[in-house]
Scaffold this motif. Structure first.
Motif, mmCIF file in Angstrom:
data_model
loop_
_atom_site.group_PDB
_atom_site.id
_atom_site.type_symbol
_atom_site.label_atom_id
_atom_site.label_comp_id
_atom_site.label_asym_id
_atom_site.label_seq_id
_atom_site.Cartn_x
_atom_site.Cartn_y
_atom_site.Cartn_z
ATOM 1 N N VAL A 62 0.873 -1.006 -0.064
ATOM 2 C CA VAL A 62 -0.209 0.221 0.076
ATOM 3 C C VAL A 62 0.782 1.148 -0.328
ATOM 4 O O VAL A 62 0.237 2.683 -0.362
ATOM 5 N N ALA A 63 2.157 1.267 0.245
ATOM 6 C CA ALA A 63 2.833 2.408 -0.048
ATOM 7 C C ALA A 63 2.890 2.909 -1.767
ATOM 8 O O ALA A 63 2.871 4.624 -1.007
ATOM 9 N N PRO A 81 -0.657 1.003 -9.876
ATOM 10 C CA PRO A 81 -2.210 0.745 -10.451
ATOM 11 C C PRO A 81 -2.915 0.407 -9.072
ATOM 12 O O PRO A 81 -2.418 -0.266 -8.255
ATOM 13 N N SER A 82 -4.309 0.910 -8.947
ATOM 14 C CA SER A 82 -5.366 0.318 -7.813
ATOM 15 C C SER A 82 -5.180 -0.961 -7.721
ATOM 16 O O SER A 82 -5.179 -1.423 -9.254
ATOM 17 N N GLY A 88 -10.093 -10.121 -10.986
ATOM 18 C CA GLY A 88 -10.930 -9.748 -12.462
ATOM 19 C C GLY A 88 -9.516 -9.667 -13.436
ATOM 20 O O GLY A 88 -9.696 -9.875 -15.052
ATOM 21 N N ARG A 89 -8.235 -8.859 -13.158
ATOM 22 C CA ARG A 89 -7.531 -8.415 -14.816
ATOM 23 C C ARG A 89 -6.404 -9.146 -14.705
ATOM 24 O O ARG A 89 -6.324 -9.670 -15.782
ATOM 25 N N GLY A 108 11.106 -2.711 -16.733
ATOM 26 C CA GLY A 108 11.738 -1.671 -16.360
ATOM 27 C C GLY A 108 10.578 -1.298 -15.751
ATOM 28 O O GLY A 108 10.952 0.545 -15.027
ATOM 29 N N THR A 109 10.229 -2.234 -14.369
ATOM 30 C CA THR A 109 8.899 -0.692 -13.691
ATOM 31 C C THR A 109 10.007 -1.117 -12.305
ATOM 32 O O THR A 109 10.942 -1.469 -12.295
ATOM 33 N N ILE A 110 9.351 0.073 -11.798
ATOM 34 C CA ILE A 110 10.453 0.368 -10.419
ATOM 35 C C ILE A 110 9.590 -0.423 -9.129
ATOM 36 O O ILE A 110 10.235 -0.524 -8.331
ATOM 37 N N MET A 111 8.873 -2.035 -9.086
ATOM 38 C CA MET A 111 8.023 -2.314 -8.294
ATOM 39 C C MET A 111 8.784 -3.975 -7.989
ATOM 40 O O MET A 111 9.571 -4.331 -8.281
ATOM 41 N N PRO A 112 9.547 -3.958 -6.763
ATOM 42 C CA PRO A 112 10.327 -4.057 -6.341
ATOM 43 C C PRO A 112 10.585 -5.977 -6.529
ATOM 44 O O PRO A 112 9.034 -6.254 -6.751
#
Length: 157
Positions: A62-63, A81-82, A88-89, A108-112
């Protein structure tokens, strides 16, 4: 006496859960960014997944993401994204892949990468390759990944 031994063996077989084999981070198989097989061989616990997602010391999803189903969690982010309607996605295997190592799905995402031990690419030549495979523990355990995926599968629109 013989009947008591047999009954005891049967009860102990029922009482002891089957051992599950945990997949090591380096052994996770991605196909198109998805991870089809459970990392633990056991189902995740959605309630535990919600704790991991909202706890700063754990996943802290949630950060960066908002989750309307967690109204008591303050300071939800808007970088990612929310997660409302995530089930469903994406399919379960896709969510497992994204949570394990989003870079396998979104270049290239910044998600760890939550279930990776290396090698990591760090900014700057002085840092790249300094953490060899296996030197750093993953951010989340295999069970925590499964718990988060189980929670995300409850988020339907």
């Amino acid at each position: 006496m013989k009947r008591h031994i047999v009954l005891g063996l049967l009860l102990s077989a029922v009482a002891v859960p089957a051992a599950t084999a945990e997949t090591a981070p380096a052994a996770v198989t991605f196909k198109g960014g998805a991870v089809a097989q459970s990392l633990t061989g056991a189902a995740g616990d959605p309630a535990e997944g919600a704790k991991v997602m909202s706890n700063r010391a754990l996943g802290n999803c949630v950060a960066c993401h908002t989750v309307s189903a967690m109204p008591d969690v303050a300071f939800q982010g808007n970088v990612g994204p929310s997660l409302d309607g995530a089930a469903g996605r994406w399919e379960e295997a896709q969510l497992r892949g994204i949570v394990s190592d989003a870079k396998m799905t979104f270049d290239g995402t910044i998600m760890p990468s939550f279930y990776k031990t290396g090698p990591y690419i760090r900014p700057g030549d002085a840092f790249t390759g300094k953490a060899a495979e296996g030197e750093l523990p993953p951010l989340l355990t295999a069970q925590q990944i499964e718990d988060v995926v189980a929670y995300l599968m409850t988020l339907k629109e």
